[in-house]
Write an enzyme that holds these catalytic residues in place. Structure first.
Site, short mmCIF file in Angstrom:
data_model
loop_
_atom_site.label_atom_id
_atom_site.label_comp_id
_atom_site.label_asym_id
_atom_site.label_seq_id
_atom_site.Cartn_x
_atom_site.Cartn_y
_atom_site.Cartn_z
NE ARG A 49 -53.65 10.32 -12.86
CZ ARG A 49 -52.56 10.11 -13.59
NH1 ARG A 49 -52.56 9.30 -14.66
NH2 ARG A 49 -51.42 10.71 -13.30
N GLY A 50 -53.77 13.48 -15.04
CA GLY A 50 -52.40 13.77 -15.47
C GLY A 50 -52.44 15.03 -16.33
CB ALA A 51 -50.50 18.18 -16.12
CD GLN A 197 -53.16 9.31 -8.45
OE1 GLN A 197 -52.78 8.88 -7.37
NE2 GLN A 197 -53.90 10.40 -8.54
CG ASP A 238 -50.52 18.26 -11.80
OD1 ASP A 238 -49.77 17.50 -11.15
OD2 ASP A 238 -51.50 17.85 -12.45
CG ASN A 247 -46.06 16.32 -9.61
OD1 ASN A 247 -46.83 16.22 -10.56
ND2 ASN A 247 -45.35 15.29 -9.19
CE LYS A 248 -51.80 13.27 -7.46
NZ LYS A 248 -53.15 13.88 -7.22
O1 MRU Z 1 -54.44 13.89 -9.59
P1 MRU Z 1 -53.70 13.44 -10.82
O2 MRU Z 1 -53.59 11.97 -10.94
O3 MRU Z 1 -54.25 14.10 -12.07
O4 MRU Z 1 -52.23 14.02 -10.61
C1 MRU Z 1 -51.28 13.82 -11.62
C2 MRU Z 1 -49.92 14.27 -11.24
O5 MRU Z 1 -49.70 14.85 -10.21
C3 MRU Z 1 -48.83 14.06 -12.25
O6 MRU Z 1 -47.61 13.87 -11.63
C4 MRU Z 1 -48.74 15.29 -13.16
O7 MRU Z 1 -49.98 15.61 -13.70
C5 MRU Z 1 -47.75 15.13 -14.25
S1 MRU Z 1 -48.32 14.02 -15.48
C6 MRU Z 1 -47.22 13.99 -16.76
#
Ligand code: MRU
Length: 349
Positions: A49-51, A197, A238, A247-248
């Site tokens: 996970r994470g962009a 997270q 994201d 973002n989250k």
């Molecule tokens: O649902 P997730 O855990 O994939 O969400 C991740 C986020 O929102 C992060 O803040 C984002 O991807 C940036 S990661 C460098």
């Protein structure tokens, strides 16, 4: 700092290995994906996970597809590959890096003249995507470190660290670069309901690096800002469209709160997270299952029959962002999109 190998590719073995992020911090387990289906499941379940990490996963996914498609004739092989690429891109809708990573590799294979050449080009391109992400994080980390005082407390939301990238991190990359440069940084990690997270992943990776970190419930952020306990907020993203930052879920709330208390609010992201071609209303905000909110292990947290809304991301307008920390430097809104386009073109060369 200790290296976290979030995701890696063994092309010979036809295997993508990733840290199962659903089990941290209690269990460190590696997942081995030998098929595109297994990788898609890993993305959908948030094992990876994470962009930026999703960008790398997308790129590696295309490599896996080139190794698992059985077609022997080139044009049929390419048709099957395009279909697999489409499935990977759609595994999660909001982080633009996922489709970006897939597209980078597909662009490299489109002009291959044989299946063998397509496999070779896919591998080279995917390795390039991972290496470029690592470089971008280090570059933006150094740029962002200049924004931090010699002693400071940074609030962050979700996990925008090494676990969310190929290494180093975006928001946490800024923190790591500042610490490496001798600054004393303490991180306040919002737990990030409902999947935690922040509490599970941000706290795990910072503790591993010996960077002081304290976890708070998301709802404590305003109280701490009011008391003057937070010097600045840094989050990842994201997707950044010309009108908004995705973002989250909870990020928008922190941006409003930071503005109200005069606390700088920074968004750290590589150019691969920018999406010049779409406006916010064209982007799908992922909605996830009821169980993530309504239960904790086997215990019910919401009475049966009561509805739950579980959006995974929210949308913050640019005017709440003090500056974007990117791999082409620190950009103050309004963003010059020509610079972003030029930077992206340069990186393709
Ligand atoms: O649902 P997730 O855990 O994939 O969400 C991740 C986020 O929102 C992060 O803040 C984002 O991807 C940036 S990661 C460098």
């Amino acid at each position: 700092m200790r290296v976290v190998e979030t995701i890696s590719l063994d092309a010979e073995a036809g295997c993508v290995t990733l840290i199962d992020q659903t089990r941290l911090p209690g269990i460190f387990r590696l997942v081995r994906c030998r098929t595109v289906d297994r990788l898609i499941t890993a993305i959908a379940r948030l094992e990876i996970r994470g962009a930026p990490a999703l960008g790398v996963a997308g790129a590696y996914g295309v490599v896996l597809a080139t190794r698992t498609i059985r077609e022997k004739e080139h044009s049929r092989f390419m048709r099957a590959l395009r279909s697999e690429a489409g499935r990977i891109m759609n595994a999660r809708p909001t982080a633009v890096n996922l489709s970006w990573g897939v597209e980078q590799v597909m662009r490299a294979v489109e002009d291959a003249h044989s299946i063998h050449e397509a496999r070779t080009k896919a591998l080279e391109s995917a390795q390039g995507v991972a290496a470029a992400d690592a470089r971008a994080c280090h570059t933006l980390g150094k740029a962002g470190a200049t924004l931090l005082g010699e002693h400071c407390t940074v609030l962050t939301h979700c996990n925008a660290g090494a676990l969310a990238c190929s290494e180093w991190g975006t928001a946490l990359g800024v923190v790591r670069s500042a610490v490496e440069g001798g600054k004393e940084v303490e991180v306040i990690a919002c737990e990030t309901r409902p999947l935690l997270q922040g509490a599970r992943l941000t706290a795990w990776e910072l503790q591993r690096d010996g960077i002081p970190v304290t976890v708070i419930p998301d709802s404590s952020a305003a109280f701490l800002m009011k008391r003057g306990d937070i010097d600045l907020v840094i989050v990842g993203a994201d997707r950044i469209t010309p009108d908004a930052v995705f973002n989250k879920i909870g990020t928008y709330m922190h941006a409003i709160t930071a503005r109200h208390h005069d606390v700088p609010f920074y968004v750290a992201a590589p150019l691969s997270t920018f999406d010049p071609g779409r406006s916010a209303r064209e982007v799908i905000v992922e909605e996830r299952g009821r169980e993530e909110v309504a239960s904790c292990g086997r215990a019910a947290m919401v009475p049966e029959g009561v509805g739950v809304k579980n959006y995974a991301f929210d949308i913050t307008p640019h005017d709440l962002v003090t500056a974007f920390v990117t791999d082409i430097g620190i950009l103050t809104p309004p963003i010059d999109w020509k610079m972003i386009e030029a930077g992206r073109k340069d990186q393709k060369r």
